[in-house]
Design an enzyme around this catalytic site. Structure first.
Site, PDB file in Angstrom:
ATOM      1  N   THR A   1      -4.234  -4.447  -6.733  1.00  0.00           N
ATOM      2  CA  THR A   1      -4.600  -3.728  -5.511  1.00  0.00           C
ATOM      3  C   THR A   1      -3.750  -4.377  -4.426  1.00  0.00           C
ATOM      4  OG1 THR A   1      -6.399  -5.230  -4.917  1.00  0.00           O
ATOM      5  CG2 THR A   1      -6.987  -3.367  -6.326  1.00  0.00           C
ATOM      6  N   HIS A   2      -3.310  -3.586  -3.471  1.00  0.00           N
ATOM      7  CA  HIS A   2      -2.357  -4.070  -2.448  1.00  0.00           C
ATOM      8  C   HIS A   2      -1.097  -4.643  -3.101  1.00  0.00           C
ATOM      9  CE1 HIS A   2      -5.761  -3.914   0.481  1.00  0.00           C
ATOM     10  NE2 HIS A   2      -6.448  -4.259  -0.602  1.00  0.00           N
ATOM     11  N   GLU A  47      13.585   6.895 -10.526  1.00  0.00           N
ATOM     12  CA  GLU A  47      13.853   7.002  -9.087  1.00  0.00           C
ATOM     13  C   GLU A  47      14.049   8.458  -8.687  1.00  0.00           C
ATOM     14  OE1 GLU A  47      16.946   3.922  -7.988  1.00  0.00           O
ATOM     15  OE2 GLU A  47      16.671   3.535 -10.112  1.00  0.00           O
TER      16      GLU A  47
END
Ligand code: ARG
Length: 462
Positions: free
Chosen positions: A155-156, A290
């Site tokens: 998370t984060h 990408e």
């Protein structure tokens, strides 16, 4: 060249402006749908006596022959025509003569183009859903291959808690299954017959629109002719489903760009989908991932652009609506291409078990340490305090829980007993989660079985 409306004007249209307004270069993709719609239309108008049976038969035969020619040779669907509708009508008249000129009786291109695009999406959406399912199958295979290997969940983008690698893969499956369902919603939005609406006011023949709908496979008929001539909600719903699918693919791509990078290296990209650098000999770049991430912007742009096109339109058909097709076709191709590239990349990934396991260990077991204390009667807030202080000390010393002796544990709290050593491991952490949506190994196994079942039922259903 004469076009569908040249009678109204004395001279020729300006060449450049006519070219600017043409849609045939891209709406030729609707060729089959246009012919199908016309085959049903000719039946409907002959059933009410608007054209006689002989003409109707000649038109139907002519349309079938055109369909055959177009299917045999895609180059056949070409010419200087304004749009696909004009092309089909020209070919019909060339083939069967005067009778062909009766096909458009009671009909407007305004409703015709809407019915064509609805038919197109109804037949093409299942193909996109098939590509979603193929990617889901590749993700499920990776989940099965990963067995009980743990990895960190983030998370984060900071290491949070250990999870099974399989749980990570099934997270992306969950999002893709929603995309599949949203595509169903889009097909449902397209599933309404606009024919009978005429140009805007309705048709002057008492057509059996219900029979026409059934004949073309629509389950409902438009409620209002003005609305029908300008309604493209089904395009917006489709573009929204495509945008969400691209958002999900982009997030999968981003996870994989990170997790295949040197600093993480939980997975290794297969050489055949990686690209090198013209300058730096060591580079192994994840270009397809990408590009998927990049193309999400393009599809979101199609969606946003389309809503902007729609928002200011007065009632009834407006030529602005012609912009719907390039948006739909581009979104469809982009999502389809991205799904299949993602499938190939995912199928070729090799899990580095040791590396994933190694990074699933360490201070990200802090929640489990706190829960150990809670299980022994300490209020959670106090447990959090104690473990927070432990973490502070461990970070300062460059250590983690695994290096603590039984005595060191006990120094933090008498509640820590020797069994704490075995309780604070990634495997124990994963097993300690209990809910059905958790990373608990039994829950993950049953989630994977559910995905496999969904894949087979889906295949059986089509
Ligand atoms: N090419 C047009 C479109 O895509 C077909 C409908 C034309 N109708 C009209 N009234 N000009 O919307």
């Amino acid at each position: 060249m004469a076009n569908l409306w040249s009678g109204r004007f004395a001279g020729e249209p300006d060449r450049e402006v006519f070219e600017f307004g043409r849609s045939f270069p891209f709406d030729r993709r609707l060729f089959e749908d246009d012919v199908r719609g016309s085959l049903a239309w000719v039946e409907a108008i002959s059933a009410v006596g608007a054209i006689d049976a002989a003409d109707a038969r000649a038109i139907a035969d002519g349309l079938l022959a055109i369909l055959r020619d177009g299917r045999q040779d895609p180059a056949y669907v070409d010419g200087p025509d304004e749009d696909v509708h004009a092309f089909v009508e020209r070919k019909l008249v060339e083939r069967i003569g005067e009778a062909g000129k009766r096909l458009h009786t009671g009909r407007s291109r305004n409703e015709q183009v809407s019915v064509d695009l609805r038919l197109y999406l109804k037949r093409r959406i299942p193909a996109l859903q098939g590509a979603v399912a193929e990617l889901v199958a590749a993700l499920a295979d990776q989940a099965a291959l990963a067995g009980d290997t743990p990895m960190p969940a983030y998370t984060h983008l900071r290491r949070a808690q250990p999870v099974l690698v399989a749980h990570f893969w099934l997270a992306h499956v969950a999002a893709l299954r929603r995309d599949y369902a949203y595509l169903d919603v889009a097909a449902g939005a397209a599933d309404c017959l606009p024919l009978g609406s005429g140009a805007v006011a309705g048709t002057s023949y008492l057509l059996d629109v219900q029979a026409l709908a059934a004949r073309l496979g629509f389950s409902s008929v438009a409620a209002n002719s003005i609305d029908a001539s300008s309604d493209r909600d089904f395009v917006s719903v489709f573009l929204h489903a495509c945008s969400l699918a691209m958002v999900h693919l982009s997030r999968l791509a981003e996870d994989l760009v990170i997790f295949t990078g040197e600093e993480f290296r939980f997975f290794e990209l297969s050489d055949d989908v990686a690209t090198g650098s013209s300058l730096m000999p060591q580079k192994k770049n994840p270009d397809p991932l990408e590009l998927i991430r990049g193309k999400a912007g393009r599809v979101i742009g199609r969606h946003a652009g389309w809503l902007a096109t729609m928002k200011g339109l007065p009632g009834g058909y407006n030529k602005d609506l012609q912009e719907d097709k390039e948006a739909v076709f581009d979104a469809e191709s982009t999502v389809g291409g991205s799904l299949s590239a993602a499938r190939t990349v995912v199928a070729g990934l090799a899990l580095d078990q040791a590396r994933a396991r190694q990074w699933a260990s360490g201070l990200l077991l802090a929640t489990d340490v706190a829960e150990y204390l809670v299980a022994r009667g300490l209020p959670f807030r106090q447990a959090h305090e104690i473990v927070g202080a432990m973490v502070r000390m461990l970070v300062a010393d460059g250590r983690d829980f695994g290096s603590l002796s039984v005595e060191e544990w006990a120094a933090f709290s008498p509640l820590f007993q020797p069994d704490v050593i075995a309780a604070i491991t990634p495997g124990a952490a994963v097993a300690a989660r209990r809910t059905p949506q958790s990373t608990n190994p039994a829950a993950v196994a049953s989630a994977l079985a559910d995905v496999r079942l969904w894949l087979t039922v889906r295949e059986g259903g089509r």
